[in-house]
Design an enzyme around this catalytic site. Structure first.
Site, PDB file in Angstrom:
ATOM      1  N   LYS A  13       0.732  -1.234   0.095  1.00  0.00           N
ATOM      2  CA  LYS A  13      -0.120  -0.001   0.046  1.00  0.00           C
ATOM      3  C   LYS A  13       0.890   1.377  -0.027  1.00  0.00           C
ATOM      4  O   LYS A  13       0.720   2.229  -0.916  1.00  0.00           O
ATOM      5  CB  LYS A  13      -0.926  -0.039   1.142  1.00  0.00           C
ATOM      6  CG  LYS A  13      -1.850  -1.233   1.204  1.00  0.00           C
ATOM      7  CD  LYS A  13      -2.799  -1.112   2.576  1.00  0.00           C
ATOM      8  CE  LYS A  13      -2.252  -1.034   3.866  1.00  0.00           C
ATOM      9  NZ  LYS A  13      -1.456  -2.376   4.258  1.00  0.00           N
ATOM     10  N   ARG A  88     -10.097   1.092   8.577  1.00  0.00           N
ATOM     11  CA  ARG A  88      -9.423  -0.246   8.862  1.00  0.00           C
ATOM     12  C   ARG A  88     -10.573  -0.947   9.704  1.00  0.00           C
ATOM     13  O   ARG A  88     -10.701  -2.204   9.832  1.00  0.00           O
ATOM     14  CB  ARG A  88      -8.234  -0.207   9.778  1.00  0.00           C
ATOM     15  CG  ARG A  88      -7.194  -0.404   9.215  1.00  0.00           C
ATOM     16  CD  ARG A  88      -6.031  -0.382  10.254  1.00  0.00           C
ATOM     17  NE  ARG A  88      -4.574  -1.083   9.836  1.00  0.00           N
ATOM     18  CZ  ARG A  88      -3.846  -0.586   9.375  1.00  0.00           C
ATOM     19  NH1 ARG A  88      -3.780   0.498   8.671  1.00  0.00           N
ATOM     20  NH2 ARG A  88      -2.634  -1.316   9.180  1.00  0.00           N
ATOM     21  N   ARG A 127      11.899  -5.706   4.777  1.00  0.00           N
ATOM     22  CA  ARG A 127      11.518  -4.393   4.470  1.00  0.00           C
ATOM     23  C   ARG A 127      12.416  -3.528   5.471  1.00  0.00           C
ATOM     24  O   ARG A 127      12.829  -3.929   6.655  1.00  0.00           O
ATOM     25  CB  ARG A 127      10.170  -4.108   5.069  1.00  0.00           C
ATOM     26  CG  ARG A 127       9.691  -2.643   4.897  1.00  0.00           C
ATOM     27  CD  ARG A 127       8.272  -2.454   5.210  1.00  0.00           C
ATOM     28  NE  ARG A 127       7.689  -2.797   6.284  1.00  0.00           N
ATOM     29  CZ  ARG A 127       6.335  -2.733   6.314  1.00  0.00           C
ATOM     30  NH1 ARG A 127       5.679  -1.987   5.594  1.00  0.00           N
ATOM     31  NH2 ARG A 127       5.889  -3.049   7.574  1.00  0.00           N
ATOM     32  N   ARG A 160      11.168  -1.790  10.957  1.00  0.00           N
ATOM     33  CA  ARG A 160      10.135  -1.425  11.828  1.00  0.00           C
ATOM     34  C   ARG A 160       9.723  -2.108  13.041  1.00  0.00           C
ATOM     35  O   ARG A 160      10.126  -3.523  12.925  1.00  0.00           O
ATOM     36  CB  ARG A 160       8.706  -1.136  11.056  1.00  0.00           C
ATOM     37  CG  ARG A 160       8.682   0.193  10.340  1.00  0.00           C
ATOM     38  CD  ARG A 160       7.392   0.178   9.600  1.00  0.00           C
ATOM     39  NE  ARG A 160       6.253  -0.333   9.846  1.00  0.00           N
ATOM     40  CZ  ARG A 160       5.145  -0.488   9.196  1.00  0.00           C
ATOM     41  NH1 ARG A 160       4.913   0.248   7.971  1.00  0.00           N
ATOM     42  NH2 ARG A 160       3.870  -0.808   9.472  1.00  0.00           N
ATOM     43  N   ARG A 171      -0.823  -8.648  13.701  1.00  0.00           N
ATOM     44  CA  ARG A 171      -1.452  -7.684  12.700  1.00  0.00           C
ATOM     45  C   ARG A 171      -2.051  -8.483  11.509  1.00  0.00           C
ATOM     46  O   ARG A 171      -3.167  -7.873  11.163  1.00  0.00           O
ATOM     47  CB  ARG A 171      -0.141  -6.678  12.026  1.00  0.00           C
ATOM     48  CG  ARG A 171       0.598  -5.883  12.880  1.00  0.00           C
ATOM     49  CD  ARG A 171       1.782  -5.424  12.469  1.00  0.00           C
ATOM     50  NE  ARG A 171       1.728  -4.629  11.010  1.00  0.00           N
ATOM     51  CZ  ARG A 171       2.708  -4.746  10.287  1.00  0.00           C
ATOM     52  NH1 ARG A 171       3.955  -5.123  10.513  1.00  0.00           N
ATOM     53  NH2 ARG A 171       2.631  -4.018   9.042  1.00  0.00           N
TER      54      ARG A 171
HETATM   55  P1  AP5 Z   1       4.830  -1.626   1.791  1.00  0.00           P
HETATM   56  O1  AP5 Z   1       4.457  -0.684   0.827  1.00  0.00           O
HETATM   57  O2  AP5 Z   1       5.527  -1.307   2.926  1.00  0.00           O
HETATM   58  O3  AP5 Z   1       3.559  -2.445   2.369  1.00  0.00           O
HETATM   59  P2  AP5 Z   1       2.152  -1.650   3.200  1.00  0.00           P
HETATM   60  O4  AP5 Z   1       0.837  -2.379   2.565  1.00  0.00           O
HETATM   61  O5  AP5 Z   1       1.902  -0.412   3.173  1.00  0.00           O
HETATM   62  O6  AP5 Z   1       2.437  -2.480   4.581  1.00  0.00           O
HETATM   63  P3  AP5 Z   1       2.394  -1.818   6.009  1.00  0.00           P
HETATM   64  O7  AP5 Z   1       3.084  -2.998   6.915  1.00  0.00           O
HETATM   65  O8  AP5 Z   1       2.982  -0.462   6.266  1.00  0.00           O
HETATM   66  O9  AP5 Z   1       0.833  -1.976   6.221  1.00  0.00           O
HETATM   67  P4  AP5 Z   1       0.224  -1.807   7.377  1.00  0.00           P
HETATM   68  O10 AP5 Z   1      -1.226  -1.705   7.165  1.00  0.00           O
HETATM   69  O11 AP5 Z   1       0.321  -3.277   8.341  1.00  0.00           O
HETATM   70  O12 AP5 Z   1       0.846  -0.765   8.365  1.00  0.00           O
HETATM   71  P5  AP5 Z   1       0.429   0.606   8.880  1.00  0.00           P
HETATM   72  O13 AP5 Z   1       1.621   1.555   8.814  1.00  0.00           O
HETATM   73  O14 AP5 Z   1      -0.586   1.240   8.006  1.00  0.00           O
HETATM   74  O15 AP5 Z   1       5.530  -2.957   1.398  1.00  0.00           O
HETATM   75  C1  AP5 Z   1       5.982  -3.789   2.248  1.00  0.00           C
HETATM   76  C2  AP5 Z   1       7.420  -4.289   1.626  1.00  0.00           C
HETATM   77  O16 AP5 Z   1       7.272  -5.087   0.457  1.00  0.00           O
HETATM   78  C3  AP5 Z   1       8.593  -3.139   1.484  1.00  0.00           C
HETATM   79  O17 AP5 Z   1       9.736  -3.722   1.736  1.00  0.00           O
HETATM   80  C4  AP5 Z   1       8.410  -3.064  -0.091  1.00  0.00           C
HETATM   81  O18 AP5 Z   1       9.580  -2.608  -0.676  1.00  0.00           O
HETATM   82  C5  AP5 Z   1       7.993  -4.412  -0.647  1.00  0.00           C
HETATM   83  N1  AP5 Z   1       7.113  -4.403  -1.895  1.00  0.00           N
HETATM   84  C6  AP5 Z   1       5.885  -3.580  -1.881  1.00  0.00           C
HETATM   85  N2  AP5 Z   1       5.427  -3.982  -3.001  1.00  0.00           N
HETATM   86  C7  AP5 Z   1       6.248  -5.027  -3.651  1.00  0.00           C
HETATM   87  C8  AP5 Z   1       5.901  -5.982  -4.826  1.00  0.00           C
HETATM   88  N3  AP5 Z   1       4.934  -5.862  -5.709  1.00  0.00           N
HETATM   89  N4  AP5 Z   1       6.993  -6.868  -5.124  1.00  0.00           N
HETATM   90  C9  AP5 Z   1       8.088  -7.032  -4.097  1.00  0.00           C
HETATM   91  N5  AP5 Z   1       8.243  -6.049  -3.131  1.00  0.00           N
HETATM   92  C10 AP5 Z   1       7.101  -5.215  -2.783  1.00  0.00           C
HETATM   93  O19 AP5 Z   1      -0.150   0.614  10.252  1.00  0.00           O
HETATM   94  C11 AP5 Z   1       1.016   0.419  11.504  1.00  0.00           C
HETATM   95  C12 AP5 Z   1       0.017   0.568  12.866  1.00  0.00           C
HETATM   96  O20 AP5 Z   1      -0.585   1.735  13.055  1.00  0.00           O
HETATM   97  C13 AP5 Z   1      -1.077  -0.660  12.968  1.00  0.00           C
HETATM   98  O21 AP5 Z   1      -0.813  -1.706  13.205  1.00  0.00           O
HETATM   99  C14 AP5 Z   1      -1.959   0.147  13.915  1.00  0.00           C
HETATM  100  O22 AP5 Z   1      -1.697  -0.201  15.147  1.00  0.00           O
HETATM  101  C15 AP5 Z   1      -1.850   1.809  13.674  1.00  0.00           C
HETATM  102  N6  AP5 Z   1      -2.751   2.146  12.604  1.00  0.00           N
HETATM  103  C16 AP5 Z   1      -2.843   2.519  11.314  1.00  0.00           C
HETATM  104  N7  AP5 Z   1      -3.816   2.871  10.655  1.00  0.00           N
HETATM  105  C17 AP5 Z   1      -4.531   2.834  11.655  1.00  0.00           C
HETATM  106  C18 AP5 Z   1      -6.223   2.843  11.573  1.00  0.00           C
HETATM  107  N8  AP5 Z   1      -6.563   3.271  10.470  1.00  0.00           N
HETATM  108  N9  AP5 Z   1      -6.853   2.473  12.427  1.00  0.00           N
HETATM  109  C19 AP5 Z   1      -6.175   1.926  13.695  1.00  0.00           C
HETATM  110  N10 AP5 Z   1      -4.969   1.736  13.764  1.00  0.00           N
HETATM  111  C20 AP5 Z   1      -4.158   2.223  12.867  1.00  0.00           C
END
Ligand code: AP5
Length: 221
Positions: A13, A88, A127, A160, A171
Protein backbone atom coordinates in the site's frame (compact mmCIF):
# COMPACT_ATOMS: atom_id res chain seq x y z
CA UNK A 1 -9.63 11.81 -6.87
CA UNK A 2 -10.50 10.59 -3.39
CA UNK A 3 -9.01 7.14 -3.00
CA UNK A 4 -8.51 4.54 -0.31
CA UNK A 5 -6.04 1.66 -0.43
CA UNK A 6 -7.02 -1.62 1.23
CA UNK A 7 -4.92 -4.72 1.77
CA UNK A 8 -3.13 -6.68 4.48
CA UNK A 9 0.13 -5.59 6.12
CA UNK A 10 2.91 -5.72 3.52
CA UNK A 11 0.54 -5.72 0.53
CA UNK A 12 2.42 -2.77 -0.95
CA UNK A 13 0.00 0.00 0.00
CA UNK A 14 2.70 2.50 1.00
CA UNK A 15 4.84 1.67 -2.04
CA UNK A 16 1.99 2.19 -4.53
CA UNK A 17 0.44 5.15 -2.67
CA UNK A 18 3.68 7.10 -3.07
CA UNK A 19 3.53 6.58 -6.87
CA UNK A 20 -0.17 7.47 -7.05
CA UNK A 21 0.53 10.66 -5.11
CA UNK A 22 3.36 11.67 -7.50
CA UNK A 23 1.51 10.90 -10.73
CA UNK A 24 -1.97 12.22 -9.90
CA UNK A 25 -0.89 15.11 -7.68
CA UNK A 26 -2.84 14.18 -4.56
CA UNK A 27 -1.38 13.90 -1.03
CA UNK A 28 -0.51 10.47 0.36
CA UNK A 29 -2.01 10.17 3.83
CA UNK A 30 -0.77 7.13 5.74
CA UNK A 31 -2.27 6.72 9.21
CA UNK A 32 0.60 4.32 10.03
CA UNK A 33 3.17 7.03 9.16
CA UNK A 34 1.19 9.59 11.18
CA UNK A 35 1.28 7.30 14.23
CA UNK A 36 5.00 6.57 13.80
CA UNK A 37 5.65 10.35 13.78
CA UNK A 38 3.51 10.78 16.91
CA UNK A 39 5.53 8.03 18.64
CA UNK A 40 8.71 10.10 18.25
CA UNK A 41 7.19 12.64 20.67
CA UNK A 42 6.82 12.40 24.43
CA UNK A 43 3.28 13.61 25.04
CA UNK A 44 -0.13 12.33 26.11
CA UNK A 45 -1.16 11.19 22.61
CA UNK A 46 2.12 9.30 22.08
CA UNK A 47 1.63 7.51 25.41
CA UNK A 48 -1.94 6.61 24.42
CA UNK A 49 -1.18 5.10 20.99
CA UNK A 50 2.19 3.43 21.73
CA UNK A 51 0.82 0.21 23.22
CA UNK A 52 -1.48 -0.37 20.25
CA UNK A 53 1.02 0.28 17.45
CA UNK A 54 3.88 -1.65 19.06
CA UNK A 55 1.76 -4.73 19.74
CA UNK A 56 0.08 -4.72 16.30
CA UNK A 57 -3.39 -3.77 17.59
CA UNK A 58 -5.56 -1.04 16.12
CA UNK A 59 -5.55 2.42 17.67
CA UNK A 60 -9.11 3.23 18.93
CA UNK A 61 -11.45 4.46 16.20
CA UNK A 62 -12.24 7.82 17.81
CA UNK A 63 -8.55 8.82 17.86
CA UNK A 64 -7.92 7.79 14.22
CA UNK A 65 -11.10 9.34 12.86
CA UNK A 66 -10.34 12.76 14.36
CA UNK A 67 -6.79 12.70 12.98
CA UNK A 68 -8.06 11.83 9.48
CA UNK A 69 -10.91 14.35 9.61
CA UNK A 70 -8.47 17.17 10.41
CA UNK A 71 -5.94 15.98 7.80
CA UNK A 72 -8.34 15.69 4.83
CA UNK A 73 -9.74 19.16 5.51
CA UNK A 74 -6.35 20.82 4.96
CA UNK A 75 -6.01 22.91 1.77
CA UNK A 76 -3.73 20.41 -0.02
CA UNK A 77 -6.64 17.91 -0.10
CA UNK A 78 -8.95 20.12 -2.16
CA UNK A 79 -8.22 18.10 -5.33
CA UNK A 80 -8.40 14.82 -3.44
CA UNK A 81 -6.18 12.44 -1.49
CA UNK A 82 -5.06 8.86 -1.19
CA UNK A 83 -5.71 7.26 2.20
CA UNK A 84 -3.30 4.41 3.01
CA UNK A 85 -4.26 2.33 6.05
CA UNK A 86 -7.60 4.02 6.70
CA UNK A 87 -10.36 2.96 7.11
CA UNK A 88 -9.55 -0.29 8.90
CA UNK A 89 -12.83 -1.00 10.73
CA UNK A 90 -16.51 -0.61 9.87
CA UNK A 91 -16.96 2.34 12.28
CA UNK A 92 -14.02 4.07 10.53
CA UNK A 93 -15.57 3.40 7.10
CA UNK A 94 -18.92 4.79 8.24
CA UNK A 95 -17.23 7.85 9.73
CA UNK A 96 -15.40 8.48 6.45
CA UNK A 97 -18.68 8.17 4.53
CA UNK A 98 -20.27 10.74 6.84
CA UNK A 99 -17.40 13.19 6.45
CA UNK A 100 -17.38 12.89 2.64
CA UNK A 101 -21.15 13.12 2.43
CA UNK A 102 -21.20 16.28 4.56
CA UNK A 103 -18.51 17.76 2.29
CA UNK A 104 -20.39 16.68 -0.89
CA UNK A 105 -17.25 14.89 -2.14
CA UNK A 106 -17.90 11.16 -2.72
CA UNK A 107 -15.20 8.49 -2.67
CA UNK A 108 -13.81 7.84 -6.18
CA UNK A 109 -12.49 4.29 -5.64
CA UNK A 110 -11.30 1.76 -3.06
CA UNK A 111 -8.25 -0.06 -4.45
CA UNK A 112 -7.72 -3.49 -2.92
CA UNK A 113 -4.22 -4.97 -3.16
CA UNK A 114 -4.80 -8.68 -2.86
CA UNK A 115 -1.76 -10.72 -1.68
CA UNK A 116 -1.13 -14.16 -0.19
CA UNK A 117 0.11 -14.63 3.37
CA UNK A 118 3.36 -16.08 1.99
CA UNK A 119 3.99 -12.83 0.09
CA UNK A 120 3.34 -10.78 3.24
CA UNK A 121 5.89 -12.68 5.33
CA UNK A 122 8.54 -12.51 2.57
CA UNK A 123 8.06 -8.75 2.18
CA UNK A 124 7.90 -7.65 5.80
CA UNK A 125 10.87 -9.69 7.02
CA UNK A 126 13.15 -7.87 4.53
CA UNK A 127 11.53 -4.40 4.57
CA UNK A 128 13.57 -1.36 5.60
CA UNK A 129 12.23 2.18 6.11
CA UNK A 130 13.92 5.56 6.31
CA UNK A 131 13.74 6.81 9.90
CA UNK A 132 13.71 10.37 8.58
CA UNK A 133 11.30 10.54 5.57
CA UNK A 134 9.61 7.09 5.91
CA UNK A 135 10.50 5.99 2.34
CA UNK A 136 10.08 2.21 1.98
CA UNK A 137 12.67 -0.28 0.63
CA UNK A 138 13.06 -4.03 0.35
CA UNK A 139 16.49 -5.62 0.62
CA UNK A 140 15.83 -7.84 -2.45
CA UNK A 141 12.97 -6.30 -4.47
CA UNK A 142 13.58 -2.59 -4.02
CA UNK A 143 17.04 -2.06 -2.48
CA UNK A 144 18.55 1.39 -1.81
CA UNK A 145 21.48 2.47 -4.03
CA UNK A 146 23.81 2.59 -1.00
CA UNK A 147 23.13 -0.09 1.65
CA UNK A 148 21.51 1.33 4.78
CA UNK A 149 21.05 4.85 3.32
CA UNK A 150 17.84 6.42 1.97
CA UNK A 151 18.06 7.37 -1.76
CA UNK A 152 15.64 10.23 -1.24
CA UNK A 153 17.02 12.08 1.81
CA UNK A 154 20.21 10.30 2.94
CA UNK A 155 18.50 9.19 6.19
CA UNK A 156 19.29 5.95 8.02
CA UNK A 157 17.31 2.83 7.03
CA UNK A 158 15.90 0.80 9.90
CA UNK A 159 13.59 -2.16 10.48
CA UNK A 160 10.15 -1.25 11.83
CA UNK A 161 9.45 -2.40 15.43
CA UNK A 162 6.19 -4.01 14.32
CA UNK A 163 7.88 -6.07 11.58
CA UNK A 164 9.06 -8.60 14.18
CA UNK A 165 7.58 -12.00 13.36
CA UNK A 166 5.22 -12.30 16.36
CA UNK A 167 3.84 -8.78 15.79
CA UNK A 168 3.34 -9.47 12.06
CA UNK A 169 1.28 -12.53 12.98
CA UNK A 170 -0.87 -10.43 15.28
CA UNK A 171 -1.31 -7.69 12.61
CA UNK A 172 -2.46 -10.31 10.11
CA UNK A 173 -5.02 -11.67 12.55
CA UNK A 174 -6.32 -8.17 13.31
CA UNK A 175 -6.54 -7.50 9.55
CA UNK A 176 -8.58 -10.65 8.91
CA UNK A 177 -10.99 -9.96 11.77
CA UNK A 178 -11.49 -6.21 11.52
CA UNK A 179 -10.46 -4.95 8.09
CA UNK A 180 -11.31 -7.74 5.64
CA UNK A 181 -15.09 -7.18 6.11
CA UNK A 182 -14.59 -3.75 4.51
CA UNK A 183 -14.05 -5.43 1.12
CA UNK A 184 -17.72 -6.40 1.06
CA UNK A 185 -18.69 -2.95 2.37
CA UNK A 186 -17.04 -1.22 -0.61
CA UNK A 187 -18.01 -3.94 -3.11
CA UNK A 188 -21.66 -3.28 -2.29
CA UNK A 189 -21.13 0.42 -2.91
CA UNK A 190 -19.69 -0.37 -6.35
CA UNK A 191 -16.33 1.34 -5.77
CA UNK A 192 -14.08 -1.66 -5.03
CA UNK A 193 -11.28 -2.23 -7.61
CA UNK A 194 -9.21 -5.37 -7.13
CA UNK A 195 -5.53 -5.52 -8.06
CA UNK A 196 -3.21 -8.55 -7.94
CA UNK A 197 -0.59 -7.32 -5.47
CA UNK A 198 1.56 -10.48 -5.63
CA UNK A 199 3.24 -9.33 -8.86
CA UNK A 200 6.43 -7.23 -9.06
CA UNK A 201 6.14 -3.55 -8.12
CA UNK A 202 6.12 -2.29 -11.75
CA UNK A 203 3.38 -4.74 -12.81
CA UNK A 204 1.16 -3.75 -9.87
CA UNK A 205 1.76 -0.08 -10.72
CA UNK A 206 0.75 -0.67 -14.36
CA UNK A 207 -2.50 -2.32 -13.28
CA UNK A 208 -3.30 0.55 -10.90
CA UNK A 209 -2.73 3.15 -13.63
CA UNK A 210 -5.07 1.23 -15.97
CA UNK A 211 -7.77 1.71 -13.33
CA UNK A 212 -6.98 5.30 -12.37
CA UNK A 213 -6.13 6.89 -15.75
CA UNK A 214 -9.73 6.71 -17.04
CA UNK A 215 -11.05 8.07 -13.73
CA UNK A 216 -8.59 10.97 -13.88
CA UNK A 217 -9.47 11.68 -17.55
CA UNK A 218 -13.18 11.65 -16.73
CA UNK A 219 -12.42 14.37 -14.22
CA UNK A 220 -13.27 12.29 -11.17
CA UNK A 221 -10.83 14.47 -9.29
P1 AP5 B 1 4.75 -1.63 1.85
O1 AP5 B 1 4.45 -0.77 0.68
O2 AP5 B 1 5.53 -1.06 2.99
O3 AP5 B 1 3.42 -2.37 2.37
P2 AP5 B 1 2.17 -1.80 3.17
O4 AP5 B 1 0.96 -2.47 2.60
O5 AP5 B 1 2.19 -0.30 3.21
O6 AP5 B 1 2.47 -2.44 4.59
P3 AP5 B 1 2.38 -1.85 6.05
O7 AP5 B 1 3.04 -2.91 6.92
O8 AP5 B 1 2.92 -0.47 6.18
O9 AP5 B 1 0.86 -1.83 6.28
P4 AP5 B 1 0.11 -1.92 7.58
O10 AP5 B 1 -1.25 -1.69 7.09
O11 AP5 B 1 0.29 -3.14 8.39
O12 AP5 B 1 0.82 -0.82 8.52
P5 AP5 B 1 0.50 0.68 8.83
O13 AP5 B 1 1.75 1.43 8.78
O14 AP5 B 1 -0.67 1.17 8.02
O15 AP5 B 1 5.54 -2.94 1.29
C1 AP5 B 1 6.05 -3.94 2.16
C2 AP5 B 1 7.44 -4.39 1.68
O16 AP5 B 1 7.31 -5.07 0.42
C3 AP5 B 1 8.43 -3.24 1.40
O17 AP5 B 1 9.71 -3.69 1.75
C4 AP5 B 1 8.33 -2.99 -0.12
O18 AP5 B 1 9.53 -2.49 -0.67
C5 AP5 B 1 8.01 -4.40 -0.63
N1 AP5 B 1 7.09 -4.43 -1.78
C6 AP5 B 1 5.98 -3.67 -1.96
N2 AP5 B 1 5.34 -4.02 -3.11
C7 AP5 B 1 6.07 -5.06 -3.63
C8 AP5 B 1 5.92 -5.88 -4.80
N3 AP5 B 1 4.87 -5.70 -5.65
N4 AP5 B 1 6.84 -6.84 -5.04
C9 AP5 B 1 7.89 -7.03 -4.17
N5 AP5 B 1 8.09 -6.29 -3.06
C10 AP5 B 1 7.18 -5.32 -2.79
O19 AP5 B 1 -0.03 0.60 10.34
C11 AP5 B 1 0.84 0.33 11.43
C12 AP5 B 1 0.07 0.37 12.74
O20 AP5 B 1 -0.52 1.70 12.95
C13 AP5 B 1 -1.15 -0.58 12.83
O21 AP5 B 1 -0.76 -1.88 13.22
C14 AP5 B 1 -2.00 0.13 13.90
O22 AP5 B 1 -1.52 -0.09 15.20
C15 AP5 B 1 -1.81 1.61 13.56
N6 AP5 B 1 -2.83 2.11 12.60
C16 AP5 B 1 -2.60 2.60 11.35
N7 AP5 B 1 -3.74 2.94 10.75
C17 AP5 B 1 -4.73 2.67 11.63
C18 AP5 B 1 -6.15 2.78 11.58
N8 AP5 B 1 -6.79 3.26 10.50
N9 AP5 B 1 -6.86 2.40 12.67
C19 AP5 B 1 -6.26 1.94 13.77
N10 AP5 B 1 -4.91 1.80 13.88
C20 AP5 B 1 -4.16 2.14 12.83
Amino acid sequence: MRLILLGPPGAGKGTQAARISDKYGIPHISTGDIFREILKRDDELARKVRKYVESGDLVPDEIVVEIVRERIHRPDCQRGFILDGFPRTKPQARALDEILEADGTPLTAALYLQVTEETVVMRLSRRRVCENCQAVYHLDFNPPKVPGVCDRCGGKLVQREDDREEVVRRRLRVYREQTEPLLEYYRQRGVLKEVDGNKPIEDVWREIQEILDPLAERGDC
